[in-house]
Scaffold this motif. Sequence first.
Motif, PDB file in Angstrom:
ATOM      1  N   CYS A 153     -58.287  42.021 -38.622  1.00  0.00           N
ATOM      2  CA  CYS A 153     -58.303  43.472 -38.404  1.00  0.00           C
ATOM      3  C   CYS A 153     -59.715  44.008 -38.215  1.00  0.00           C
ATOM      4  CB  CYS A 153     -57.629  44.178 -39.579  1.00  0.00           C
ATOM      5  SG  CYS A 153     -55.885  43.794 -39.784  1.00  0.00           S
ATOM      6  N   THR A 154     -60.654  43.160 -37.800  1.00  0.00           N
ATOM      7  CA  THR A 154     -62.038  43.611 -37.625  1.00  0.00           C
ATOM      8  C   THR A 154     -62.269  44.251 -36.265  1.00  0.00           C
ATOM      9  OG1 THR A 154     -62.770  41.435 -36.809  1.00  0.00           O
ATOM     10  CG2 THR A 154     -62.921  41.840 -39.183  1.00  0.00           C
ATOM     11  N   GLY A 155     -61.342  44.117 -35.338  1.00  0.00           N
ATOM     12  CA  GLY A 155     -61.484  44.716 -34.018  1.00  0.00           C
ATOM     13  C   GLY A 155     -60.509  45.864 -33.826  1.00  0.00           C
ATOM     14  N   GLU A 156     -60.510  46.408 -32.632  1.00  0.00           N
ATOM     15  CA  GLU A 156     -59.618  47.530 -32.363  1.00  0.00           C
ATOM     16  C   GLU A 156     -58.155  47.110 -32.308  1.00  0.00           C
ATOM     17  OE1 GLU A 156     -60.754  49.749 -28.956  1.00  0.00           O
ATOM     18  OE2 GLU A 156     -62.800  50.102 -29.640  1.00  0.00           O
ATOM     19  N   THR A 157     -57.893  45.851 -31.908  1.00  0.00           N
ATOM     20  CA  THR A 157     -56.525  45.342 -31.819  1.00  0.00           C
ATOM     21  C   THR A 157     -56.302  44.281 -32.884  1.00  0.00           C
ATOM     22  OG1 THR A 157     -56.486  45.702 -29.429  1.00  0.00           O
ATOM     23  CG2 THR A 157     -54.830  44.201 -30.333  1.00  0.00           C
TER      24      THR A 157
ATOM     25  N   ALA B  49     -42.769  38.721 -34.977  1.00  0.00           N
ATOM     26  CA  ALA B  49     -41.777  39.777 -34.760  1.00  0.00           C
ATOM     27  C   ALA B  49     -41.807  40.795 -35.884  1.00  0.00           C
ATOM     28  CB  ALA B  49     -40.383  39.164 -34.630  1.00  0.00           C
ATOM     29  N   ARG B  50     -41.933  40.338 -37.129  1.00  0.00           N
ATOM     30  CA  ARG B  50     -41.983  41.263 -38.264  1.00  0.00           C
ATOM     31  C   ARG B  50     -43.265  42.078 -38.241  1.00  0.00           C
ATOM     32  NH1 ARG B  50     -41.355  38.221 -43.575  1.00  0.00           N
ATOM     33  NH2 ARG B  50     -41.158  40.326 -44.431  1.00  0.00           N
ATOM     34  N   LEU B  51     -44.383  41.440 -37.885  1.00  0.00           N
ATOM     35  CA  LEU B  51     -45.638  42.188 -37.771  1.00  0.00           C
ATOM     36  C   LEU B  51     -45.501  43.300 -36.740  1.00  0.00           C
ATOM     37  CD1 LEU B  51     -48.196  39.219 -37.753  1.00  0.00           C
ATOM     38  CD2 LEU B  51     -47.801  40.808 -39.645  1.00  0.00           C
ATOM     39  N   ARG B  52     -44.910  42.958 -35.596  1.00  0.00           N
ATOM     40  CA  ARG B  52     -44.788  43.941 -34.514  1.00  0.00           C
ATOM     41  C   ARG B  52     -43.751  45.024 -34.829  1.00  0.00           C
ATOM     42  NH1 ARG B  52     -45.332  40.155 -29.061  1.00  0.00           N
ATOM     43  NH2 ARG B  52     -47.613  40.299 -28.917  1.00  0.00           N
ATOM     44  N   SER B  53     -42.862  44.760 -35.744  1.00  0.00           N
ATOM     45  CA  SER B  53     -41.928  45.811 -36.136  1.00  0.00           C
ATOM     46  C   SER B  53     -42.653  46.927 -36.881  1.00  0.00           C
ATOM     47  CB  SER B  53     -40.816  45.226 -37.023  1.00  0.00           C
ATOM     48  OG  SER B  53     -41.295  44.888 -38.309  1.00  0.00           O
ATOM     49  N   VAL B  54     -43.840  46.625 -37.390  1.00  0.00           N
ATOM     50  CA  VAL B  54     -44.661  47.616 -38.086  1.00  0.00           C
ATOM     51  C   VAL B  54     -45.793  48.109 -37.192  1.00  0.00           C
ATOM     52  CG1 VAL B  54     -46.132  48.018 -40.107  1.00  0.00           C
ATOM     53  CG2 VAL B  54     -44.102  46.572 -40.309  1.00  0.00           C
ATOM     54  N   VAL B  55     -46.512  47.155 -36.563  1.00  0.00           N
ATOM     55  CA  VAL B  55     -47.625  47.476 -35.663  1.00  0.00           C
ATOM     56  C   VAL B  55     -47.376  46.741 -34.345  1.00  0.00           C
ATOM     57  CG1 VAL B  55     -50.120  47.327 -35.294  1.00  0.00           C
ATOM     58  CG2 VAL B  55     -49.227  47.794 -37.589  1.00  0.00           C
ATOM     59  N   PRO B  56     -46.816  47.401 -33.346  1.00  0.00           N
ATOM     60  CA  PRO B  56     -46.455  46.734 -32.087  1.00  0.00           C
ATOM     61  C   PRO B  56     -47.636  46.141 -31.337  1.00  0.00           C
ATOM     62  CG  PRO B  56     -45.329  48.847 -32.281  1.00  0.00           C
ATOM     63  CD  PRO B  56     -46.331  48.804 -33.389  1.00  0.00           C
ATOM     64  N   SER B  57     -48.856  46.578 -31.628  1.00  0.00           N
ATOM     65  CA  SER B  57     -50.012  46.124 -30.860  1.00  0.00           C
ATOM     66  C   SER B  57     -50.578  44.785 -31.319  1.00  0.00           C
ATOM     67  CB  SER B  57     -51.128  47.170 -30.922  1.00  0.00           C
ATOM     68  OG  SER B  57     -51.542  47.387 -32.269  1.00  0.00           O
ATOM     69  N   VAL B  58     -50.016  44.156 -32.366  1.00  0.00           N
ATOM     70  CA  VAL B  58     -50.524  42.864 -32.830  1.00  0.00           C
ATOM     71  C   VAL B  58     -50.450  41.840 -31.699  1.00  0.00           C
ATOM     72  CG1 VAL B  58     -50.204  40.950 -34.444  1.00  0.00           C
ATOM     73  CG2 VAL B  58     -49.892  43.315 -35.222  1.00  0.00           C
ATOM     74  N   VAL B  59     -51.562  41.117 -31.482  1.00  0.00           N
ATOM     75  CA  VAL B  59     -51.659  40.138 -30.400  1.00  0.00           C
ATOM     76  C   VAL B  59     -51.914  38.756 -30.997  1.00  0.00           C
ATOM     77  CG1 VAL B  59     -52.976  39.406 -28.372  1.00  0.00           C
ATOM     78  CG2 VAL B  59     -52.537  41.840 -28.772  1.00  0.00           C
ATOM     79  N   PRO B  60     -51.162  37.713 -30.595  1.00  0.00           N
ATOM     80  CA  PRO B  60     -51.435  36.363 -31.100  1.00  0.00           C
ATOM     81  C   PRO B  60     -52.677  35.768 -30.449  1.00  0.00           C
ATOM     82  CG  PRO B  60     -49.614  36.304 -29.548  1.00  0.00           C
ATOM     83  CD  PRO B  60     -49.979  37.754 -29.723  1.00  0.00           C
ATOM     84  N   ALA B  61     -53.582  35.219 -31.244  1.00  0.00           N
ATOM     85  CA  ALA B  61     -54.821  34.653 -30.716  1.00  0.00           C
ATOM     86  C   ALA B  61     -54.551  33.447 -29.831  1.00  0.00           C
ATOM     87  CB  ALA B  61     -55.754  34.266 -31.862  1.00  0.00           C
ATOM     88  N   ASP B  62     -53.466  32.700 -30.126  1.00  0.00           N
ATOM     89  CA  ASP B  62     -53.177  31.497 -29.344  1.00  0.00           C
ATOM     90  C   ASP B  62     -52.362  31.813 -28.096  1.00  0.00           C
ATOM     91  OD1 ASP B  62     -50.706  32.106 -30.411  1.00  0.00           O
ATOM     92  OD2 ASP B  62     -50.596  30.335 -31.702  1.00  0.00           O
ATOM     93  N   GLY B  63     -52.048  33.093 -27.892  1.00  0.00           N
ATOM     94  CA  GLY B  63     -51.309  33.485 -26.711  1.00  0.00           C
ATOM     95  C   GLY B  63     -49.838  33.150 -26.749  1.00  0.00           C
ATOM     96  N   ASP B  64     -49.366  32.564 -27.861  1.00  0.00           N
ATOM     97  CA  ASP B  64     -47.967  32.143 -27.946  1.00  0.00           C
ATOM     98  C   ASP B  64     -47.120  33.298 -28.447  1.00  0.00           C
ATOM     99  OD1 ASP B  64     -45.527  30.939 -28.333  1.00  0.00           O
ATOM    100  OD2 ASP B  64     -46.371  29.102 -29.176  1.00  0.00           O
TER     101      ASP B  64
END
Length: 350
Positions: free
Chosen positions: A197-201, A213-228
Amino acid sequence: MDAVNSTVYDCSSIAQRTAGLKHAARALAADACVVLPTDTVYGIGANAFSARGVATLLAAKGRSRAMPPPVLIAHAGVLDGLADEVSEDARALARAFWPGGLTLIFHSHPSLGWDLGETHGTVALRVPDDELAQALLIESGPLAVSSANRTGHPAASTAQAAADMLGDSVELYLDGGPRPVGGPAGADPVSSTIVDCTGETPLLVRHGTVSLARLRSVVPSVVPADGDEELDGPAAPDAGPAEPAAERAAAGSHAVSEPDPEAGPPAAGTAAPADPGAAGPDRQPPSPGPARAAAAQGLAAALVARSAAGARPAVDQDRTRVRRPGTPGEPRPLPVDEAARLVARGRGGS
């Protein structure tokens, strides 16, 4: 259980549990390490504000300062005294999944004089969903905790397994039975999920007990670092440790180089244990009782204030960074006495 010269407390006994917690608090205050159960695996813990204690922890595991441990806290009320630039997305994730298997990486508060290793000014925080671990955190204050195993070996799901690897490199073992509680017998432990959480996304840097999926149910903008985008469980068994520092370097911020509160991923085909009562957007994590919360806040505040009187942070703890644009009313770096007051009030907590 044979732990060489270390003391082992069977915490199924009320008397031994009480004695063990008091002994553990004394040992941590004296810069020693202890082994404690968490909601995922057994951990080796040290006073987060003790450079000597953290160095002992790393030596016991066979790690260098390039692999700093994360910090466990009793509840989210301590967050603003330890972390800087806490975004609303990060607060939403903490509200939804703390206590539980989610580790969040923040910029460490610039006022703190602690030395966790080569963190580049960041700290990985988690509130464990384990009554015994929380009882110790209230007694001792924030703890640097890593999995109770030698680096490269499986995580310990019992106190005996931890003792087999760590021996008398720790002062005592709190034996709370197998971990995780209620998990399938013989199943490999599952690591916590880590979000940077050190960056804007918010950046998912390690898959674990809390799915994307559970993370995005709270914060939809979460992005996986591995692109998966499809992976909805623990990382694949051949995946190396997450390296969020490299991911964030281009954006000018830093992250913990090896934020590993638990050991590597479970064996192939092992799913995370079912957790129907896990925190989520429709369930707020339970708050500690007023007396326990006040005790935790007061102790953490004292540790924050005391950290200013110690040695200056090591060179690799440089707090300088490229700051993201500020927003009106956003907290900025505070003097240590104000950080202590923040912790004492529990502002921003559950």
